[in-house]
Structure formats: C-alpha cells, structure tokens
Design a protein around this motif. Sequence first.
Motif, PDB file in Angstrom:
ATOM      1  N   LEU A 209       0.831  -1.204   0.000  1.00  0.00           N
ATOM      2  CA  LEU A 209       0.000   0.000   0.000  1.00  0.00           C
ATOM      3  C   LEU A 209       0.865   1.254   0.000  1.00  0.00           C
ATOM      4  N   CYS A 210       1.941   1.216   0.764  1.00  0.00           N
ATOM      5  CA  CYS A 210       2.862   2.355   0.800  1.00  0.00           C
ATOM      6  C   CYS A 210       3.423   2.638  -0.591  1.00  0.00           C
ATOM      7  N   ASN A 211       3.701   1.575  -1.346  1.00  0.00           N
ATOM      8  CA  ASN A 211       4.220   1.751  -2.712  1.00  0.00           C
ATOM      9  C   ASN A 211       3.171   2.301  -3.672  1.00  0.00           C
ATOM     10  N   GLN A 212       1.897   2.112  -3.332  1.00  0.00           N
ATOM     11  CA  GLN A 212       0.815   2.489  -4.238  1.00  0.00           C
ATOM     12  C   GLN A 212       0.183   3.838  -3.927  1.00  0.00           C
ATOM     13  N   LYS A 213       0.233   4.250  -2.674  1.00  0.00           N
ATOM     14  CA  LYS A 213      -0.520   5.427  -2.249  1.00  0.00           C
ATOM     15  C   LYS A 213       0.153   6.737  -2.648  1.00  0.00           C
ATOM     16  N   ALA A 214      -0.675   7.792  -2.728  1.00  0.00           N
ATOM     17  CA  ALA A 214      -0.196   9.128  -3.077  1.00  0.00           C
ATOM     18  C   ALA A 214      -0.030   9.961  -1.810  1.00  0.00           C
ATOM     19  N   VAL A 215       0.556  11.138  -1.954  1.00  0.00           N
ATOM     20  CA  VAL A 215       0.806  11.988  -0.787  1.00  0.00           C
ATOM     21  C   VAL A 215      -0.488  12.426  -0.117  1.00  0.00           C
ATOM     22  N   GLU A 216      -1.602  12.388  -0.830  1.00  0.00           N
ATOM     23  CA  GLU A 216      -2.890  12.807  -0.258  1.00  0.00           C
ATOM     24  C   GLU A 216      -3.595  11.709   0.532  1.00  0.00           C
ATOM     25  N   ASP A 217      -3.031  10.496   0.536  1.00  0.00           N
ATOM     26  CA  ASP A 217      -3.756   9.338   1.065  1.00  0.00           C
ATOM     27  C   ASP A 217      -3.523   9.070   2.548  1.00  0.00           C
ATOM     28  N   THR A 218      -3.475  10.128   3.344  1.00  0.00           N
ATOM     29  CA  THR A 218      -3.401   9.968   4.789  1.00  0.00           C
ATOM     30  C   THR A 218      -4.442  10.866   5.449  1.00  0.00           C
ATOM     31  N   GLY A 226      -5.866   9.878  20.570  1.00  0.00           N
ATOM     32  CA  GLY A 226      -6.006  10.908  21.588  1.00  0.00           C
ATOM     33  C   GLY A 226      -5.083  12.086  21.429  1.00  0.00           C
ATOM     34  N   LEU A 227      -4.107  11.978  20.530  1.00  0.00           N
ATOM     35  CA  LEU A 227      -3.203  13.070  20.191  1.00  0.00           C
ATOM     36  C   LEU A 227      -3.321  13.322  18.691  1.00  0.00           C
ATOM     37  N   PRO A 228      -2.991  14.520  18.205  1.00  0.00           N
ATOM     38  CA  PRO A 228      -2.989  14.733  16.754  1.00  0.00           C
ATOM     39  C   PRO A 228      -2.062  13.716  16.091  1.00  0.00           C
ATOM     40  N   CYS A 229      -2.598  12.934  15.187  1.00  0.00           N
ATOM     41  CA  CYS A 229      -1.887  11.756  14.687  1.00  0.00           C
ATOM     42  C   CYS A 229      -2.196  11.540  13.203  1.00  0.00           C
ATOM     43  N   ARG A 230      -1.177  11.172  12.421  1.00  0.00           N
ATOM     44  CA  ARG A 230      -1.365  10.911  10.988  1.00  0.00           C
ATOM     45  C   ARG A 230      -1.332   9.407  10.714  1.00  0.00           C
ATOM     46  N   ALA A 231      -2.280   8.943   9.900  1.00  0.00           N
ATOM     47  CA  ALA A 231      -2.390   7.530   9.562  1.00  0.00           C
ATOM     48  C   ALA A 231      -2.820   7.377   8.109  1.00  0.00           C
ATOM     49  N   LEU A 232      -2.645   6.181   7.587  1.00  0.00           N
ATOM     50  CA  LEU A 232      -3.144   5.843   6.261  1.00  0.00           C
ATOM     51  C   LEU A 232      -4.654   6.036   6.230  1.00  0.00           C
ATOM     52  N   ASP A 233      -5.156   6.654   5.179  1.00  0.00           N
ATOM     53  CA  ASP A 233      -6.597   6.828   5.010  1.00  0.00           C
ATOM     54  C   ASP A 233      -7.196   5.477   4.633  1.00  0.00           C
ATOM     55  N   SER A 234      -7.886   4.875   5.576  1.00  0.00           N
ATOM     56  CA  SER A 234      -8.460   3.539   5.371  1.00  0.00           C
ATOM     57  C   SER A 234      -9.800   3.472   6.070  1.00  0.00           C
ATOM     58  N   SER A 235     -10.547   2.403   5.798  1.00  0.00           N
ATOM     59  CA  SER A 235     -11.843   2.256   6.458  1.00  0.00           C
ATOM     60  C   SER A 235     -11.666   2.105   7.962  1.00  0.00           C
ATOM     61  N   GLY A 236     -10.597   1.426   8.389  1.00  0.00           N
ATOM     62  CA  GLY A 236     -10.345   1.272   9.805  1.00  0.00           C
ATOM     63  C   GLY A 236     -10.084   2.600  10.489  1.00  0.00           C
ATOM     64  N   ALA A 237      -9.295   3.460   9.854  1.00  0.00           N
ATOM     65  CA  ALA A 237      -9.008   4.775  10.431  1.00  0.00           C
ATOM     66  C   ALA A 237     -10.265   5.632  10.467  1.00  0.00           C
ATOM     67  N   ARG A 238     -11.054   5.591   9.396  1.00  0.00           N
ATOM     68  CA  ARG A 238     -12.280   6.396   9.353  1.00  0.00           C
ATOM     69  C   ARG A 238     -13.273   5.952  10.436  1.00  0.00           C
ATOM     70  N   LYS A 239     -13.375   4.648  10.643  1.00  0.00           N
ATOM     71  CA  LYS A 239     -14.285   4.136  11.672  1.00  0.00           C
ATOM     72  C   LYS A 239     -13.828   4.589  13.060  1.00  0.00           C
TER      73      LYS A 239
END
Length: 347
Positions: A209-218, A226-239
Amino acid sequence: MKTAVTQLLECEYPVLLSGMTGVSTPELAGAVSNAGGLGLLATADLTLEQTRQAVRRTRRITDRPFGANVPLLIPGAEEKMAVLVEEKVPVVNYTLGSGEQVADVVHRYGGKVVATVTTAKHALSAEKHGADALIVTGHEAAAHGGAVASMVLIPGIVDRVNIPVIAAGGIADGRGLAAALVLGAEGVAMGTRFMNTRESPVHDTMKQLCNQKAVEDTVYSDRIDGLPCRALDSSGARKMMADRLYLFKALANSRFAARAYGFPWIAAMAGILLSGYRRSKQLARMANAFRAVKLAIDDGDQKRGVFLMGQVTGLIDETLTVGQVMEKILIEAASARARLAAGMGQE
C-alpha cells in the motif's frame, strides 16, 4: 558525510531510524546502524524484560552505535528508562513528555540524549534540560507530527537553539536529506521510508500500500489515539475517527495494552476511569489505537486496523533493503547538492 550529528552520535551518515512502536525492532534498528546510520529501537509496546532483551539483541546484530526510544506518556516509562540506563544504551531518545530527569543519568555513563519535539517551546525546554540534540517532527510525519510543516518548523527551531537539529517528517530520499541540511538541520530521521524495507516487520500488505498510495492518502486527527496523529486513510481509520463508543471499547482493548506494558488489566482499566474526564478520553483512544495499530502492522488489516503512515508514502514506490535505501539516499543527496551548486553559479 560529516555533520554535527554524525560527530555527536558517532555514526557514519546523518540518517536515523525513527523509533516507531511495533516497527523499529532490533532487526530494523540494527540494520540501519550497520548501514552507517543510527537505528532507534522502539520500546513503547515492550515489557521491562522485553526491553532489556531487545537492547541486548540489537547489540548482537550491530557493533555500531544505536539508540532506544521511550514515550514518556506511556505507563511505566520511568521504569523503562531505568532499563535503558542500566544497559547503557548509547543514545536515549524520549518523546511525548519532559525529559528533565533523563539527561543527568544518561550522561553519567557517557550516553547521549535526543529529544523529539514538535514546537519551539518544547525544543527550548529540552535544550534547557540537557538534551544533546533534537528530532524536530513536522506536520507531514506519520503518527505525532506537529501542527507546522517541516519547511517552516525546521529553520524556525534551528534559529532558536544551540544544539543540533535532526529533521523528521516529509523525508524519504536524498532530496529530503539535502533540503534538511540547507534548512539548517544536521541530519534526518525517517519512519515511513524505513518501515517499507525488507528488514521491517510490517505486514507486506502495508508495504505494498505504501508503494501504491499518493501523498494525499493519509488522515490527520486527534480521534485516533487521543493526540494529533497521521495515519493511512483507510476504512479502519475512518471508523475509529467516527466512533462514539470508544470509551466502552477501551475497557476491552485495554487488556491488550496492559499485557504489552506488563500491567494488571484491572490497573489499566482503573487508570482510564479514574484519571478525569479529559484524560480518560485520551487514554481510552490510546488503548483502542494500541490494538488497531497492531492489527495493521501484524496482519495487514485495513478494516479493523489503523496504520500510521507519513505523507512521504507518495514518494515511495518500491520495497528495498535498508542498505539499498541508504545507498540511494546518499547518491541522491550528492546529486541534489551538485544541482544546487550549479544553480547558484558555483560550478
């Protein structure tokens, strides 16, 4: 390549592995040190005995300097720091807290202290408390980057401190290293780039996924752990970001965190419930994130898991060995330096 960071930390190149929980294992940290950089071992998800054994395993893998990271926010951080001191880890890196008591004990055995910060205020505090260098983490980074992007944050802090700055966030190649040096940093720390290497323990699905994703995909939110945190934009993160029942789920998920930290489960639950409303919300999200992040790292699960990934995922398109990454970075940095010199009429 010599900078203030290579001289301070006694590494060949000014390139560090970020201490990523669940990712920066002895194998990955040792590989980075063997390649001439400085590997930072992650200890946040280890018990005290596991921390000791991880340090000793790293020493078996590499005879070069390495470091270990402790987030001061986690339960048992003080005891974990004591283990690193007992083992005389060459470089101790602390994050998410004040290291007022760290420098004295580490300096006694000749170790170096590197503080990870995201603001000038915290940078000045770390310097005052005896840190030898700073990892300054910009907004682009995976996990806990600051509110300000590296292009502005790095020179802003360089101008205000008198200790070496190591740039983190938004760096994955030699162009990033060259840019950081131009901004006044003395080195770089990379997480996402080293996460996506063959020595990394991360599930292959996440590397692909890291090889496929674009800079906008987080995504960037304080509703992950609980802290400002960056993650892969995924269904798990959105939930997780939308979850309104996270306090109740934390009571179950705290079991996994308590087991990792070596704490009784009842103590973990009590710590969440009795810490006050605001603090309990943060700890609850942290307990939920602990389980979700592990699912992503170990199983490649995007639906239930959350994977912490920086915006530089869009600059990465292949999974290399650590040695290949380091070699490529040095070649690209030299090329970028030559282009800069030519553009300024020096060649």
